[in-house]
Design an enzyme around this catalytic site. Sequence first.
Site, short mmCIF file in Angstrom:
data_model
loop_
_atom_site.label_atom_id
_atom_site.label_comp_id
_atom_site.label_asym_id
_atom_site.label_seq_id
_atom_site.Cartn_x
_atom_site.Cartn_y
_atom_site.Cartn_z
NE ARG A 90 -1.38 3.87 -4.10
CZ ARG A 90 -1.51 3.46 -3.13
NH1 ARG A 90 -3.18 3.94 -2.57
NH2 ARG A 90 -2.11 3.24 -1.85
NE ARG A 150 1.04 0.93 0.58
CZ ARG A 150 0.78 0.36 -0.38
NH1 ARG A 150 0.82 0.29 -2.10
NH2 ARG A 150 -0.94 0.44 -0.34
NE ARG A 175 -3.12 0.15 -5.78
CZ ARG A 175 -3.28 0.75 -4.36
NH1 ARG A 175 -5.20 1.00 -3.87
NH2 ARG A 175 -2.12 0.39 -3.81
CE LYS A 227 -6.97 0.03 3.87
NZ LYS A 227 -6.11 -0.57 3.00
NE ARG A 277 -2.38 2.80 6.99
CZ ARG A 277 -2.83 3.14 5.86
NH1 ARG A 277 -3.67 3.63 5.82
NH2 ARG A 277 -2.71 2.13 4.46
P1 AP5 Z 1 -7.69 -1.34 -3.36
O1 AP5 Z 1 -9.56 -0.84 -3.08
O2 AP5 Z 1 -7.32 0.30 -3.87
O3 AP5 Z 1 -7.42 -1.46 -1.89
P2 AP5 Z 1 -7.09 -0.63 -0.62
O4 AP5 Z 1 -7.12 -2.01 0.58
O5 AP5 Z 1 -7.96 0.05 -0.46
O6 AP5 Z 1 -5.33 -0.37 -0.43
P3 AP5 Z 1 -4.41 0.70 -0.58
O7 AP5 Z 1 -2.91 0.26 -1.22
O8 AP5 Z 1 -5.04 2.01 -1.29
O9 AP5 Z 1 -4.36 0.54 1.08
P4 AP5 Z 1 -3.22 1.40 1.51
O10 AP5 Z 1 -3.50 1.11 3.01
O11 AP5 Z 1 -1.83 0.53 2.11
O12 AP5 Z 1 -2.89 2.71 1.13
P5 AP5 Z 1 -3.54 3.98 1.54
O13 AP5 Z 1 -4.30 4.61 0.01
O14 AP5 Z 1 -4.47 3.57 2.53
O15 AP5 Z 1 -7.71 -2.28 -4.42
C1 AP5 Z 1 -6.72 -3.46 -4.44
C2 AP5 Z 1 -6.12 -3.58 -6.16
O16 AP5 Z 1 -7.20 -4.82 -5.65
C3 AP5 Z 1 -6.74 -2.53 -7.23
O17 AP5 Z 1 -6.32 -2.91 -8.12
C4 AP5 Z 1 -8.21 -3.76 -7.27
O18 AP5 Z 1 -8.68 -3.39 -8.65
C5 AP5 Z 1 -7.70 -4.62 -6.35
N1 AP5 Z 1 -9.27 -5.40 -5.96
C6 AP5 Z 1 -9.99 -4.85 -5.21
N2 AP5 Z 1 -10.54 -5.88 -4.42
C7 AP5 Z 1 -10.53 -6.71 -5.36
C8 AP5 Z 1 -11.76 -8.08 -5.37
N3 AP5 Z 1 -12.43 -7.96 -4.96
N4 AP5 Z 1 -10.89 -8.56 -6.13
C9 AP5 Z 1 -10.36 -8.79 -7.53
N5 AP5 Z 1 -9.75 -7.82 -7.43
C10 AP5 Z 1 -9.67 -6.56 -6.37
O19 AP5 Z 1 -2.58 4.86 2.16
C11 AP5 Z 1 -1.11 5.14 1.46
C12 AP5 Z 1 -0.25 5.37 2.10
O20 AP5 Z 1 -0.33 7.16 3.04
C13 AP5 Z 1 0.32 4.95 3.44
O21 AP5 Z 1 1.16 3.94 3.12
C14 AP5 Z 1 0.90 6.06 4.96
O22 AP5 Z 1 2.45 5.71 3.82
C15 AP5 Z 1 -0.63 6.91 4.25
N6 AP5 Z 1 -1.48 6.61 5.44
C16 AP5 Z 1 -2.37 6.74 4.64
N7 AP5 Z 1 -3.06 6.97 5.92
C17 AP5 Z 1 -2.60 6.17 7.81
C18 AP5 Z 1 -2.42 6.40 8.63
N8 AP5 Z 1 -4.49 6.55 9.08
N9 AP5 Z 1 -1.24 7.18 9.21
C19 AP5 Z 1 -0.92 6.90 9.01
N10 AP5 Z 1 -0.24 7.45 7.29
C20 AP5 Z 1 -1.17 6.78 6.89
#
Ligand code: AP5
Length: 213
Positions: free
Chosen positions: A153, A164, A127, A13, A87
């Site tokens: 992270r 997660r 990552r 994402k 979410r």
């Molecule tokens: P990346 O692009 O970082 O993936 P992502 O989907 O953004 O993963 P996140 O871990 O950031 O998502 P998340 O939803 O768990 O975390 P968030 O920060 O929103 O890519 C991941 C890896 O893959 C990287 O190494 C990248 O290089 C690689 N990659 C990407 N695309 C690729 C490809 N095509 N091919 C190969 N490699 C690739 O949330 C964190 C925390 O915040 C949550 O757990 C929760 O506690 C809280 N939170 C956030 N939003 C909410 C909400 N709305 N409600 C409640 N709690 C929330």
Amino acid sequence: MILVLVGPPGAGKGTQAKLLCARFGIPQISTGDMLREAKRSGTLEKRYLDIMDSGGLLPDEAVIGLIARRTVEPDCSNGFLLDGFPRTVPQADALDELLASQGGARIDAVIQLDVARPLLEERLIHRRTDKLSGQIYHLVYNPPPLGAELEHRADDRPEAVAKRLDAYEAMTAALLPFYEQKKLLHRVDGVGKPEEVTHRVLSAIGRPGSGGE
Ligand code: AP5
């Protein structure tokens, strides 16, 4: 244009958000990034910090407030891309209410990135993020440049990753029928080079070759 990116942790994402926002000239609004920024600046409540680092979801009201404040900022006047919000179904309902109260703008598309769980685990564990620029790297597929100041992270530890992924399956997967019913959902294969995935997203939302708004 208002876009929503959904998908399990590690689906790409954040990576796709940066590429799509550059194309459409709209800001990326990532609740995860906003919460990590609050953590860095010491303004995130301890109870939320513990939930986040262990891989749980914050209460809906905590993140809805963040979105309500961010989406009225001037750079959002031509739209925005939501990454990691909503979410849960209550968050999706709150977003609809918020948009209605802010002049009736509508979501153009909800994009779900599909990636199988073993690959998600592998992506998250490898990552690293540049502390200064926020650029996302993968130690194997997209290695960071030498000398970059990197962050691993806290929630990318294997036990937090498993929690997660479970939280996604238990809570966030319910969003898919919600948006399917509204005919907004586009499922996109998230496996392949990031640019290939972007190409698929643009085709799915009817904007192939789109170079900006
Ligand atoms: P990346 O692009 O970082 O993936 P992502 O989907 O953004 O993963 P996140 O871990 O950031 O998502 P998340 O939803 O768990 O975390 P968030 O920060 O929103 O890519 C991941 C890896 O893959 C990287 O190494 C990248 O290089 C690689 N990659 C990407 N695309 C690729 C490809 N095509 N091919 C190969 N490699 C690739 O949330 C964190 C925390 O915040 C949550 O757990 C929760 O506690 C809280 N939170 C956030 N939003 C909410 C909400 N709305 N409600 C409640 N709690 C929330």
